[in-house]
Design an enzyme around this catalytic site. Structure first.
Site, PDB file in Angstrom:
ATOM      1  N   ARG A  80       0.854  -1.195   0.000  1.00 36.25           N
ATOM      2  CA  ARG A  80       0.000   0.000   0.000  1.00 36.25           C
ATOM      3  C   ARG A  80       0.890   1.245   0.000  1.00 36.25           C
ATOM      4  O   ARG A  80       1.998   1.236   0.499  1.00 36.25           O
ATOM      5  CB  ARG A  80      -0.912   0.011   1.224  1.00 36.25           C
ATOM      6  CG  ARG A  80      -2.062  -0.974   1.121  1.00 36.25           C
ATOM      7  CD  ARG A  80      -2.990  -0.878   2.296  1.00 36.25           C
ATOM      8  NE  ARG A  80      -2.376  -1.342   3.511  1.00 36.25           N
ATOM      9  CZ  ARG A  80      -1.827  -0.579   4.435  1.00 36.25           C
ATOM     10  NH1 ARG A  80      -1.855   0.750   4.299  1.00 36.25           N
ATOM     11  NH2 ARG A  80      -1.265  -1.091   5.497  1.00 36.25           N
ATOM     12  N   TYR A 208      -1.453  -3.474  -6.811  1.00 37.90           N
ATOM     13  CA  TYR A 208      -1.322  -4.146  -5.511  1.00 37.90           C
ATOM     14  C   TYR A 208      -2.675  -4.185  -4.777  1.00 37.90           C
ATOM     15  O   TYR A 208      -3.416  -3.190  -4.763  1.00 37.90           O
ATOM     16  CB  TYR A 208      -0.268  -3.449  -4.641  1.00 37.90           C
ATOM     17  CG  TYR A 208      -0.284  -4.013  -3.237  1.00 37.90           C
ATOM     18  CD1 TYR A 208       0.264  -5.269  -2.984  1.00 37.90           C
ATOM     19  CD2 TYR A 208      -0.902  -3.342  -2.197  1.00 37.90           C
ATOM     20  CE1 TYR A 208       0.200  -5.825  -1.715  1.00 37.90           C
ATOM     21  CE2 TYR A 208      -0.967  -3.883  -0.920  1.00 37.90           C
ATOM     22  CZ  TYR A 208      -0.414  -5.127  -0.683  1.00 37.90           C
ATOM     23  OH  TYR A 208      -0.491  -5.686   0.564  1.00 37.90           O
ATOM     24  N   GLY A 209      -2.929  -5.302  -4.107  1.00 38.53           N
ATOM     25  CA  GLY A 209      -4.208  -5.557  -3.432  1.00 38.53           C
ATOM     26  C   GLY A 209      -4.839  -4.350  -2.744  1.00 38.53           C
ATOM     27  O   GLY A 209      -5.906  -3.899  -3.121  1.00 38.53           O
ATOM     28  N   LYS A 217      -9.733  -2.147   1.331  1.00 37.51           N
ATOM     29  CA  LYS A 217      -9.406  -1.012   2.198  1.00 37.51           C
ATOM     30  C   LYS A 217     -10.170   0.253   1.789  1.00 37.51           C
ATOM     31  O   LYS A 217     -10.633   1.015   2.643  1.00 37.51           O
ATOM     32  CB  LYS A 217      -7.905  -0.736   2.157  1.00 37.51           C
ATOM     33  CG  LYS A 217      -7.049  -1.931   2.520  1.00 37.51           C
ATOM     34  CD  LYS A 217      -7.344  -2.417   3.906  1.00 37.51           C
ATOM     35  CE  LYS A 217      -6.348  -3.490   4.334  1.00 37.51           C
ATOM     36  NZ  LYS A 217      -6.644  -3.990   5.674  1.00 37.51           N
ATOM     37  N   HIS A 237     -10.879  -2.192  11.234  1.00 43.07           N
ATOM     38  CA  HIS A 237      -9.792  -3.062  10.752  1.00 43.07           C
ATOM     39  C   HIS A 237      -9.612  -4.185  11.774  1.00 43.07           C
ATOM     40  O   HIS A 237      -8.656  -4.165  12.559  1.00 43.07           O
ATOM     41  CB  HIS A 237      -8.531  -2.199  10.629  1.00 43.07           C
ATOM     42  CG  HIS A 237      -7.406  -2.863   9.915  1.00 43.07           C
ATOM     43  ND1 HIS A 237      -6.088  -2.491  10.108  1.00 43.07           N
ATOM     44  CD2 HIS A 237      -7.368  -3.854   8.993  1.00 43.07           C
ATOM     45  CE1 HIS A 237      -5.306  -3.223   9.337  1.00 43.07           C
ATOM     46  NE2 HIS A 237      -6.059  -4.051   8.652  1.00 43.07           N
ATOM     47  N   SER A 259      -1.609  -3.785  10.279  1.00 48.18           N
ATOM     48  CA  SER A 259      -1.305  -4.700   9.187  1.00 48.18           C
ATOM     49  C   SER A 259      -0.089  -5.571   9.508  1.00 48.18           C
ATOM     50  O   SER A 259       0.888  -5.088  10.083  1.00 48.18           O
ATOM     51  CB  SER A 259      -0.994  -3.900   7.923  1.00 48.18           C
ATOM     52  OG  SER A 259      -2.021  -2.980   7.682  1.00 48.18           O
ATOM     53  N   CYS A 261       0.369  -7.910  11.648  1.00 49.09           N
ATOM     54  CA  CYS A 261       0.645  -8.181  13.067  1.00 49.09           C
ATOM     55  C   CYS A 261      -0.050  -9.467  13.524  1.00 49.09           C
ATOM     56  O   CYS A 261      -0.300  -9.655  14.717  1.00 49.09           O
ATOM     57  CB  CYS A 261       0.194  -7.020  13.945  1.00 49.09           C
ATOM     58  SG  CYS A 261       1.315  -5.632  13.921  1.00 49.09           S
ATOM     59  N   ASP A 286      -9.780  -9.637   8.669  1.00 49.76           N
ATOM     60  CA  ASP A 286      -9.208  -8.300   8.421  1.00 49.76           C
ATOM     61  C   ASP A 286     -10.174  -7.146   8.695  1.00 49.76           C
ATOM     62  O   ASP A 286      -9.738  -6.100   9.141  1.00 49.76           O
ATOM     63  CB  ASP A 286      -8.726  -8.225   6.963  1.00 49.76           C
ATOM     64  CG  ASP A 286      -7.820  -7.034   6.701  1.00 49.76           C
ATOM     65  OD1 ASP A 286      -6.945  -6.752   7.553  1.00 49.76           O
ATOM     66  OD2 ASP A 286      -7.973  -6.369   5.665  1.00 49.76           O
ATOM     67  N   ASN A 373       6.132  -8.913   1.883  1.00 54.83           N
ATOM     68  CA  ASN A 373       4.685  -8.648   1.830  1.00 54.83           C
ATOM     69  C   ASN A 373       4.028  -9.498   0.732  1.00 54.83           C
ATOM     70  O   ASN A 373       3.019  -9.109   0.164  1.00 54.83           O
ATOM     71  CB  ASN A 373       4.425  -7.160   1.575  1.00 54.83           C
ATOM     72  CG  ASN A 373       2.972  -6.784   1.813  1.00 54.83           C
ATOM     73  OD1 ASN A 373       2.300  -7.335   2.695  1.00 54.83           O
ATOM     74  ND2 ASN A 373       2.448  -5.850   1.016  1.00 54.83           N
ATOM     75  N   SER A 374       4.631 -10.665   0.438  1.00 53.02           N
ATOM     76  CA  SER A 374       3.979 -11.537  -0.552  1.00 53.02           C
ATOM     77  C   SER A 374       2.660 -12.038   0.045  1.00 53.02           C
ATOM     78  O   SER A 374       2.522 -12.161   1.267  1.00 53.02           O
ATOM     79  CB  SER A 374       4.891 -12.696  -0.945  1.00 53.02           C
ATOM     80  OG  SER A 374       5.395 -13.344   0.199  1.00 53.02           O
ATOM     81  N   ARG A 375       1.704 -12.324  -0.814  1.00 55.86           N
ATOM     82  CA  ARG A 375       0.335 -12.558  -0.342  1.00 55.86           C
ATOM     83  C   ARG A 375      -0.296 -13.790  -0.959  1.00 55.86           C
ATOM     84  O   ARG A 375       0.065 -14.212  -2.055  1.00 55.86           O
ATOM     85  CB  ARG A 375      -0.536 -11.341  -0.732  1.00 55.86           C
ATOM     86  CG  ARG A 375      -0.115 -10.024  -0.093  1.00 55.86           C
ATOM     87  CD  ARG A 375      -0.590  -9.952   1.322  1.00 55.86           C
ATOM     88  NE  ARG A 375      -0.162  -8.735   2.006  1.00 55.86           N
ATOM     89  CZ  ARG A 375      -0.896  -8.137   2.958  1.00 55.86           C
ATOM     90  NH1 ARG A 375      -2.051  -8.634   3.322  1.00 55.86           N
ATOM     91  NH2 ARG A 375      -0.435  -7.062   3.560  1.00 55.86           N
ATOM     92  N   ASN A 502      -1.676 -18.268  22.258  1.00 51.72           N
ATOM     93  CA  ASN A 502      -2.471 -17.056  22.505  1.00 51.72           C
ATOM     94  C   ASN A 502      -3.875 -17.405  22.999  1.00 51.72           C
ATOM     95  O   ASN A 502      -4.572 -16.575  23.564  1.00 51.72           O
ATOM     96  CB  ASN A 502      -2.563 -16.199  21.231  1.00 51.72           C
ATOM     97  CG  ASN A 502      -1.221 -15.592  20.879  1.00 51.72           C
ATOM     98  OD1 ASN A 502      -0.348 -15.478  21.740  1.00 51.72           O
ATOM     99  ND2 ASN A 502      -1.034 -15.203  19.623  1.00 51.72           N
TER     100      ASN A 502
HETATM  101  C1  OXD Z   1      -3.279  -4.556   5.197  1.00 53.24           C
HETATM  102  C2  OXD Z   1      -3.924  -5.712   4.533  1.00 53.24           C
HETATM  103  O1  OXD Z   1      -2.342  -3.977   4.630  1.00 53.24           O
HETATM  104  O2  OXD Z   1      -4.850  -6.279   5.131  1.00 53.24           O
HETATM  105  O3  OXD Z   1      -3.703  -4.208   6.305  1.00 53.24           O
HETATM  106  O4  OXD Z   1      -3.559  -6.056   3.396  1.00 53.24           O
HETATM  107 MN    MN Z   2      -5.425  -5.303   6.954  1.00 51.63          MN
END
Ligand code: OXD
Ligand code: MN
Length: 591
Positions: A80, A208-209, A217, A237, A259, A261, A286, A373-375, A502
């Site tokens: 982003r 990019y996504g 977003k 978010h 993002s 995390c 998300d 940041n590969s998805r 967790n």
């Molecule tokens: C972000 C995502 O960047 O969900 O927060 O892709």
């Molecule tokens: Mn996100």
């Protein structure tokens, strides 16, 4: 084109408003062809085949990754781009200090100059989509116009896309207009503009996504947060997860972390062996749209229907559910490739990369094999713990809201707010180390209120005011918590094992909501006492646990000072109730 002409005519005739807008955009962008997407399987196959033929999609090993493909984006287009993302309200103050702002007329002019003639030689795809279950009163629709078939395929995985969405738009008459072109992928000609007052988005120059899948977003957070304020709900978010105890009772939590995390990991958590009979259900990973229900509780829907998750680090130990989810019918973007045509990424713990994410022979001197940041893009229904409630039109009741950030120090493993307004202060004070999800330096601590810094479509001061009002109107508001999985010791090692463990923290949270768990009162809120957290079977030293749960008053005094300075940036618009809450917080730590 792949779609039969009579089909095109029929879809086109469904909504006059959409057709008029498509015609207007076509006059501006001058595409070679216009295709209305119906969301069908045959349409998906045809698009996929076209991209494979053009070598934009690389089919992966059909035996081990059936139906999966690799997509390599332009190396300068992998995240982003917050510095060129704008909220274009008539009044600058409405966008707030938290957003880049441009006057709507100027922004339209700038974008229309970029869009003029940009689809010559390309196909314009009309992508009607619905954010949320198609029959949910809380769902909202949009139409994305794009010249990227990769975007169409991703939108089909991420949203309820096609004919049904268009039919709903035709019934309702309103939709969010999203205009997108990849342009020339020139970073100097890349802008993501939002016009909340017009319910529209213009995005140019990126594939990019987060910049190009406009339902995510741009619509579901920036535009929706604006709509939500007007209509009395919240667009956040947040992941949504259901925790079922051995008695079959399920509590739903909505958790806001910045993002990259670990939202997807938490949403798909597998409880430790000692939690026999407990189950975890993913509603969303998300985004959450939260609505006050008639019973005085807060209800959440996930507006998305797929996951666009960070790949590196995913393996059977860290997230077995995600690992299984992405073994078929998945689009991998910017991962590495093995000699067996399998995708590869750091943390996979198997195989070897032959080509890196840019398609070059892998050379560790040139950096990681997969982009950090590969998805993966994948349908949520493939998740082994996909919650059937994810399709419930009314959503799921939320017991707890959990904020969190990536902080090496200061924030303890978990603590609970004293009240809703105290929780809003905790959310407003969220800070986290930056990650590869956005361009810019990684690992720098920045304020990321409610994990919404990049996504709130209006002035944070008004946003916090709205949060306070939504909570005040709820008879049975969720309890609010803060977690930090990322505390490090002096040696730089994480103090808490994280991942499935967790669950122990989530259990304390749920038990607190039901009044069944103990806590100690501290100056920052309620924390588990030494025996309140279930550490049974966990090889963790008492002193480590003490460090994870310590509250350092001096450090907190400094933190609240910084939170105060940050909140001051919002000047007169900052809600008095939040100022009072901060004053109280400071007083409690002796400030
Ligand atoms: C972000 C995502 O960047 O969900 O927060 O892709
Ligand atoms: Mn996100």
């Amino acid at each position: 084109m792949a779609t039969a002409p009579q089909r095109i005519t029929h879809l086109e005739n469904l909504s006059r408003e959409v057709a008029a807008w498509v015609a207007e955009v076509a006059r501006l962008t001058v595409p070679d062809a216009v295709v209305w997407c119906d969301g069908s399987e045959s349409e998906r196959r045809a698009l996929q085949a076209r991209l494979v033929e053009a070598r934009e999609l690389i089919p992966l090993n059909a035996a081990s990754y059936p139906g999966c493909h690799l997509y390599r984006s332009d190396p300068n287009d992998v995240a982003r781009v917050e510095h060129v993302t704008f909220v274009c309200t008539r009044e600058r103050e409405d966008a707030g200090p938290n957003n880049h702002w441009m006057a709507p007329a100027e922004a339209h002019r700038k974008m229309d100059d970029l869009f003029r003639g940009c689809m010559r030689g390309r196909t314009l795809y009309v992508v009607p989509y619905c954010m949320g279950p198609i029959d949910s009163p809380y769902a909202r629709c949009g139409v994305e116009i794009t010249d990227s078939p990769y975007v169409v395929l991703n939108m089909r995985l991420m949203t309820r896309m096609g004919r049904e969405a268009l039919e709903r738009i035709a019934r309702e008459g309103t939709f969010v207009k999203g205009l997108h072109s990849t342009g020339e992928l020139d970073p100097a000609r890349r802008f993501i503009m939002h016009f909340p007052e017009e319910l529209s988005i213009k995005s140019f120059g990126s594939g990019y996504g987060g910049n190009a899948l406009l339902g995510k977003k741009c619509h579901a957070l920036r535009i929706a947060s604006w709509q939500a304020r007007r209509e009395g709900w919240l667009a956040e978010h947040m992941l949504i997860v259901g925790i079922e105890n051995p008695r079959g009772e399920t509590h739903y939590l909505a958790c806001a972390f910045p993002s990259a995390c670990g939202k997807t990991n938490l949403a798909m958590l597998i409880p430790p062996a000692s939690y026999a009979g407990w189950k975890v259900w993913t509603v969303g990973d998300d985004i959450a749209w939260l609505h006050p229900g008639s019973d005085g509780r807060l209800y959440a829907i996930n507006p998305e229907k797929g996951y666009f998750g960070v790949v590196p680090g995913t393996n059977p130990q860290t997230n077995r559910n995600a690992f299984e989810t992405i073994r078929r019918d998945t689009i991998f973007t910017n991962v590495a490739l093995t000699a067996e045509d399998e995708p590869w990424w750091e943390g996979l713990q198997a195989g070897e990369p032959l080509f890196d994410w840019q398609g070059r022979p892998f050379d560790p001197k040139k950096g990681p094999a997969a982009h950090p940041n590969s998805r993966f893009t994948v349908s949520a229904e493939q998740n082994p713990c996909y919650s059937p409630a994810a399709d419930a039109p009314q959503g799921v009741p939320i017991s707890a809201i959990v904020f969190g950030g990536r902080r090496r120090s200061l924030a303890p493993l978990v603590y609970q707010a004293r009240s809703w307004t105290h929780g809003v202060l905790i959310g407003a004070g969220v800070a986290s180390e930056t990650t590869a999800a956005a361009t810019g330096e990684v690992g720098v601590v920045r304020r990321d209120p409610m994990a919404m810094k990049p996504f709130a479509g209006y002035n944070f001061a008004d946003y916090w005011d709205h949060w306070i009002k939504v909570g005040a109107a709820l008879e049975r508001p969720p309890q609010i918590f803060h977690v930090n999985w990322f505390r490090q010791g002096d040696d730089g090692k994480f103090l808490w094992p994280g991942f499935g463990e967790n669950m122990r923290v989530l259990r304390w949270i749920i038990d607190r909501c039901g009044g069944a768990a103990g806590a100690v009162d501290t100056p920052i809120g309620h924390l588990p006492g030494p025996t309140d957290l279930d550490t049974h079977g966990l090889p963790i030293h008492g002193s480590t646990l003490a460090e994870l749960l310590e509250v350092d008053r001096d450090a907190w005094r400094a933190e609240f000072g910084q939170v105060g300075a940050y909140l001051d940036e919002f000047g007169e618009r900052l809600p008095q109730a939040l100022k009072r809450e901060l004053g109280e917080a400071l007083r409690r730590v002796g400030g």
